[in-house]
Design an enzyme around this catalytic site. Structure first.
Site, PDB file in Angstrom:
ATOM      1  CG  ASP A   1      42.215  37.196  40.524  1.00 30.35           C
ATOM      2  OD1 ASP A   1      43.302  37.164  39.904  1.00 30.35           O
ATOM      3  OD2 ASP A   1      42.096  36.878  41.715  1.00 30.35           O
TER       4      ASP A   1
ATOM      5  CG  ASP B   1      43.900  35.249  46.458  1.00 27.80           C
ATOM      6  OD1 ASP B   1      44.757  36.133  46.285  1.00 27.80           O
ATOM      7  OD2 ASP B   1      42.928  35.080  45.693  1.00 27.80           O
TER       8      ASP B   1
HETATM    9  C1  DX5 Z   1      41.885  39.708  45.512  1.00 27.90           C
HETATM   10  C2  DX5 Z   1      42.353  38.728  44.488  1.00 27.90           C
HETATM   11  C3  DX5 Z   1      43.767  38.409  44.618  1.00 27.90           C
HETATM   12  C4  DX5 Z   1      44.686  39.535  44.324  1.00 27.90           C
HETATM   13  C5  DX5 Z   1      45.921  39.282  45.079  1.00 27.90           C
HETATM   14  O1  DX5 Z   1      40.546  39.846  45.334  1.00 27.90           O
HETATM   15  O2  DX5 Z   1      41.633  37.536  44.638  1.00 27.90           O
HETATM   16  O3  DX5 Z   1      44.132  37.302  43.840  1.00 27.90           O
HETATM   17  O4  DX5 Z   1      44.977  39.672  42.976  1.00 27.90           O
HETATM   18  O5  DX5 Z   1      46.747  40.347  44.917  1.00 27.90           O
HETATM   19  P1  DX5 Z   1      47.873  40.646  45.962  1.00 27.90           P
HETATM   20  O6  DX5 Z   1      48.771  39.469  45.989  1.00 27.90           O
HETATM   21  O7  DX5 Z   1      48.523  41.875  45.405  1.00 27.90           O
HETATM   22  O8  DX5 Z   1      47.211  40.884  47.271  1.00 27.90           O
END
Ligand code: DX5
Length: 230
Positions: A44, A184
């Site tokens: 990310d 995601d």
């Molecule tokens: C949000 C990110 C995600 C996040 C997902 O901006 O792109 O990849 O880390 O985390 P969870 O699965 O906890 O929502």
């Protein structure tokens, strides 16, 4: 180097997000996720502008690239990715995902990414309609439908985005495109099933993997069991 990108509606790929990994022990984290059964890893990349948080650049990917054979996805949550995406390919990203909201010349950018030998993906915020990418379907290897507003882990899955997942599946079918559909944000054993039934074949999960009380292998097993079409 070409690393395998396998996913299907019958066997969706499980992709841990590295946002919540322990960066003091990154090499061990990567090894642990590979052992736990991850299909790929998603990095990310946040710039403090497109989203409030600031995370890592290409050097972080490069530092662990040699430690695993898992494919790397670079999810660029950055304004004006035109000047930066190639450094992630050089660092070992197999797939570069840019946000449709961050560039004026999406068609050009996706073509450039592919010409550099990487896979090209485009992400859509919950507020961005699928029509934003209708003109680039033939340049896409992956569509990422954000199921939360990007920027933080641990948010609640936005159920209204599922209609867009189904719409994306129809768009790809009409274009006879083999591109993947990824979701995601807020993906867990409770939401993975409906995402797959709507048409997602790649599931990115952060907190559901990193914060599972029984560890990451159990978390990935649970996600796989939940990610079924029936
Ligand atoms: C949000 C990110 C995600 C996040 C997902 O901006 O792109 O990849 O880390 O985390 P969870 O699965 O906890 O929502």
């Amino acid at each position: 180097m070409t690393r395998p990108f396998d996913s299907s509606l019958d066997r969706p790929a499980i992709v841990p997000s590295m946002l919540d990994a322990d960066f003091a022990h990154l090499a061990e984290e990567v090894a642990d996720l590979e052992r736990a059964g991850a299909d790929r890893l998603q990095w990310d990349v946040m710039d403090g502008r497109f989203v409030p948080r600031l995370t890592h650049g290409p050097d972080v990917l490069r530092s662990v690239r040699g430690l695993t054979s898992l494919p790397f996805e670079a999810h660029l949550m950055i304004d004006h990715p035109e000047g930066l995406w190639s450094s992630f390919v050089e660092a070992g990203a197999d797939l570069v995902i840019v946000h449709a909201e961050t560039t004026r010349h999406l068609h050009l950018l996706l073509g450039d990414i592919r010409r550099a030998g990487a896979r090209a993906g485009v992400a859509l915020n919950p507020a961005t309609p699928l029509s934003a990418i209708a003109h680039v379907v033939d340049l896409l290897d992956l569509i990422l439908i954000m199921t939360v507003n990007p920027g933080q882990g641990g948010q609640a899955f936005i159920r209204s985005t599922l209609a867009k997942v189904a719409e994306a599946r129809a768009l790809l079918a009409a274009a006879e495109s083999p591109a993947e559909i990824e979701v995601d944000g807020g993906v867990s054993a409770a939401t993975a099933g409906e995402a797959v039934r709507s048409g997602a074949s790649v599931l990115v999960a952060g907190s559901a993997v990193h914060r599972h009380p029984d560890g990451r292998a159990a978390a990935i097993r649970e996600l796989r069991a939940a990610a079924v079409r029936r």
